[in-house]
Design a protein around this motif. Structure first.
Motif, short mmCIF file in Angstrom:
data_model
loop_
_atom_site.label_atom_id
_atom_site.label_comp_id
_atom_site.label_asym_id
_atom_site.label_seq_id
_atom_site.Cartn_x
_atom_site.Cartn_y
_atom_site.Cartn_z
N TRP A 125 -12.34 -7.41 -35.76
CA TRP A 125 -12.36 -8.27 -36.68
C TRP A 125 -13.76 -9.27 -37.10
CZ3 TRP A 125 -13.60 -13.51 -36.94
CH2 TRP A 125 -13.91 -14.33 -35.66
N ALA A 153 -10.52 -9.48 -52.12
CA ALA A 153 -9.24 -9.70 -51.09
C ALA A 153 -7.85 -9.59 -51.76
CB ALA A 153 -9.37 -11.18 -50.77
N ILE A 180 -5.03 -7.87 -48.95
CA ILE A 180 -4.35 -8.97 -47.81
C ILE A 180 -3.58 -10.15 -48.46
CG2 ILE A 180 -6.59 -10.07 -47.69
CD1 ILE A 180 -3.91 -9.51 -44.81
N VAL A 223 0.31 -11.08 -48.02
CA VAL A 223 0.74 -12.56 -47.45
C VAL A 223 1.81 -13.07 -48.45
CG1 VAL A 223 0.01 -15.03 -47.42
CG2 VAL A 223 -1.35 -13.09 -46.64
N ALA A 274 1.66 -14.75 -43.85
CA ALA A 274 0.10 -14.68 -43.26
C ALA A 274 0.24 -13.97 -41.82
CB ALA A 274 -0.29 -15.98 -43.15
N SER A 326 -6.93 -4.80 -43.77
CA SER A 326 -7.56 -5.48 -42.39
C SER A 326 -9.16 -5.91 -42.73
CB SER A 326 -7.56 -4.13 -41.50
OG SER A 326 -6.14 -3.83 -41.08
N GLU A 339 -10.45 -6.94 -45.46
CA GLU A 339 -10.38 -8.07 -46.34
C GLU A 339 -9.93 -9.57 -45.53
OE1 GLU A 339 -9.05 -5.80 -50.37
OE2 GLU A 339 -7.62 -7.17 -49.48
N ALA A 340 -9.01 -9.23 -44.44
CA ALA A 340 -8.50 -10.22 -43.52
C ALA A 340 -9.56 -10.77 -42.87
CB ALA A 340 -7.30 -9.69 -42.93
N TRP A 395 -7.21 -19.93 -40.43
CA TRP A 395 -7.42 -18.55 -41.09
C TRP A 395 -6.10 -18.37 -41.94
CZ3 TRP A 395 -5.03 -13.83 -39.18
CH2 TRP A 395 -5.27 -12.88 -39.79
N ARG A 396 -4.95 -18.78 -41.11
CA ARG A 396 -3.67 -18.42 -41.65
C ARG A 396 -3.28 -19.43 -42.82
NH1 ARG A 396 0.87 -18.56 -38.28
NH2 ARG A 396 2.16 -16.97 -39.65
N LEU A 413 -5.32 -18.08 -45.97
CA LEU A 413 -4.82 -16.97 -46.58
C LEU A 413 -3.55 -17.43 -47.37
CD1 LEU A 413 -4.39 -14.45 -43.71
CD2 LEU A 413 -5.99 -14.37 -45.51
#
Length: 395
Positions: free
Chosen positions: A280, A302, A305, A309, A314, A334, A336-337, A386-387, A390
């Motif tokens: 990542w 993005a 991803i 979500v 997420a 993946s 984009e995340a 991060w979650r 998102l």
């Protein structure tokens, strides 16, 4: 020799089994030792011609394949070029016309001015014997790497920090322009890392598979890949960007530039031989640099991803492992995340904090400790932030 040994073994098996039936047709036998000697001479002629940049050193009746290799070598400034006949490829030889045979040849070469050390690979050569000489019919085929510059005539564009070699028919000037722009973009973020870029553009995705000795479909879903020229993980092996023309040609201008810059980041940071950097971070950092000055909306950069979500929540962990497999169905999401994780770090701290984190981890530093040093929190907190980001972006 391999072919003769197989024939003798088959004969012994028939005798041992006590069969009275006529022996089945034997495989087509290829060159005896004299022909191998002639092939070795043809390789020495090609080696001399590449080194001298003079096709006259090929001798009389030189083949188009050999002449193309010499012309390509002159344009690419090939250095440290050696060829050594290894062994006959009996399985491939049986498929060739009479008078021709295939062999494994150990080759080494270097693009002077861009590759610090030579690449080494076994390459398939096809030979044809005449009265007293052997000629090189073609280079490639079989289960071996086929260097693009040895496979046929190529186009070359050389800049101060970028080199593009493309099969005939490819828009080499467009690739050269994007390569120059990528060098300038990467230099803004990581000026202390090496930015020399070599881009190889095969004629098709099938030729890409041949150049990389890949299974069909391995790179069907990606526009380009950064890897060592000889397929090793040696830090001293030359690293080039190899384009999948079938995918790359379908990209819009901005997307094509993002891909080129992304791949140059991998070249500049030694990602092709990195074995411990989390995927990542490796991929997200490359996209962060590539998208740094982009004005593309999140729906483009993005969109995949964020849709995931919205439909399923997420992800619980940063993307890793097989989520970056080239055959996966959610490869775009993946990437984009990973980009959003790196963007979040740069926004939380600074761009240079992200660069320092990447440098430390790629040099073997432990991720959690590096995060705490540069951002004040560890990996668990990063995942939580991060979650949350998102979910916020997904609305």
């Amino acid at each position: 020799m391999a072919g003769l040994s197989l024939v003798l073994l088959a004969a012994l098996v028939v005798t041992w089994l006590g069969k009275d039936d006529p022996q089945p047709p034997q495989p087509h036998l290829t060159s005896p030792t004299a022909r191998q000697d002639l092939a070795a001479e043809a390789l020495l002629d090609l080696q001399a011609a590449v080194r001298s940049r003079d096709a006259a050193d090929l001798g009389p009746d030189a083949s188009d394949a050999a002449g193309a290799a010499v012309a390509n070598a002159a344009a690419l400034r090939i250095a440290d070029f050696t060829l050594r006949y290894v062994d006959e490829d009996a399985a491939l030889s049986t498929k060739l016309p009479d008078g021709q045979w295939a062999a494994a040849v150990d080759a080494s070469w270097r693009f002077a001015g861009f590759d610090a050390r030579p690449a080494h690979a076994e390459v398939t050569f096809v030979f044809e014997v005449g009265a007293e000489r052997a000629s090189i019919v073609s280079v490639g085929d079989g289960d071996r790497r086929t260097p693009l510059w040895l496979a046929g005539r190529v186009q070359v564009r050389r800049g101060p920090a970028s080199l593009v070699v493309a099969a005939e028919g490819q828009l080499v000037d467009a690739f050269a322009k994007r390569a120059r722009a990528a060098v300038a973009q990467v230099h803004k973020v990581i000026p202390t890392w090496k930015q020399e870029l070599v881009v190889e553009v095969p004629a098709s995705d099938e030729q890409l598979d041949s150049v990389l000795n890949a299974e069909p479909g391995d790179y069907a879903n990606i526009a380009a890949v950064t890897t060592t020229v000889d397929g090793t993980l040696s830090p001293s092996a030359p690293v080039h960007v190899f384009v999948n023309p079938e995918v790359y040609s379908g990209l819009k201008r901005d997307g094509a530039q993002v891909v080129m810059t992304h791949e140059l980041v991998h070249v500049a940071t030694g990602a092709a031989t990195a074995t411990t950097t989390p995927l990542w971070l490796l991929e997200g950092f490359a996209d962060f640099v590539a998208l740094r000055d982009s004005e593309l909306p999140l729906s483009v950069t993005a969109g995949q991803i964020l849709q995931k979500v919205r439909s399923g929540g997420a992800p619980r962990a940063l993307p890793a492992g097989n989520e970056f497999d080239t055959r996966t169905t959610h490869l775009g999401a993946s990437y984009e995340a990973a980009w959003l994780a790196c963007r979040l770090l740069a926004q939380t701290g600074s761009e240079q904090d992200l660069v320092r984190l990447y440098r430390q981890v790629s040099n073997g530093g432990e991720l959690d400790a590096a995060l705490r040093q540069h951002f004040g929190f560890g990996e668990k907190e990063l995942v939580a932030r991060w979650r949350a980001e998102l979910r916020r972006l997904a609305g």
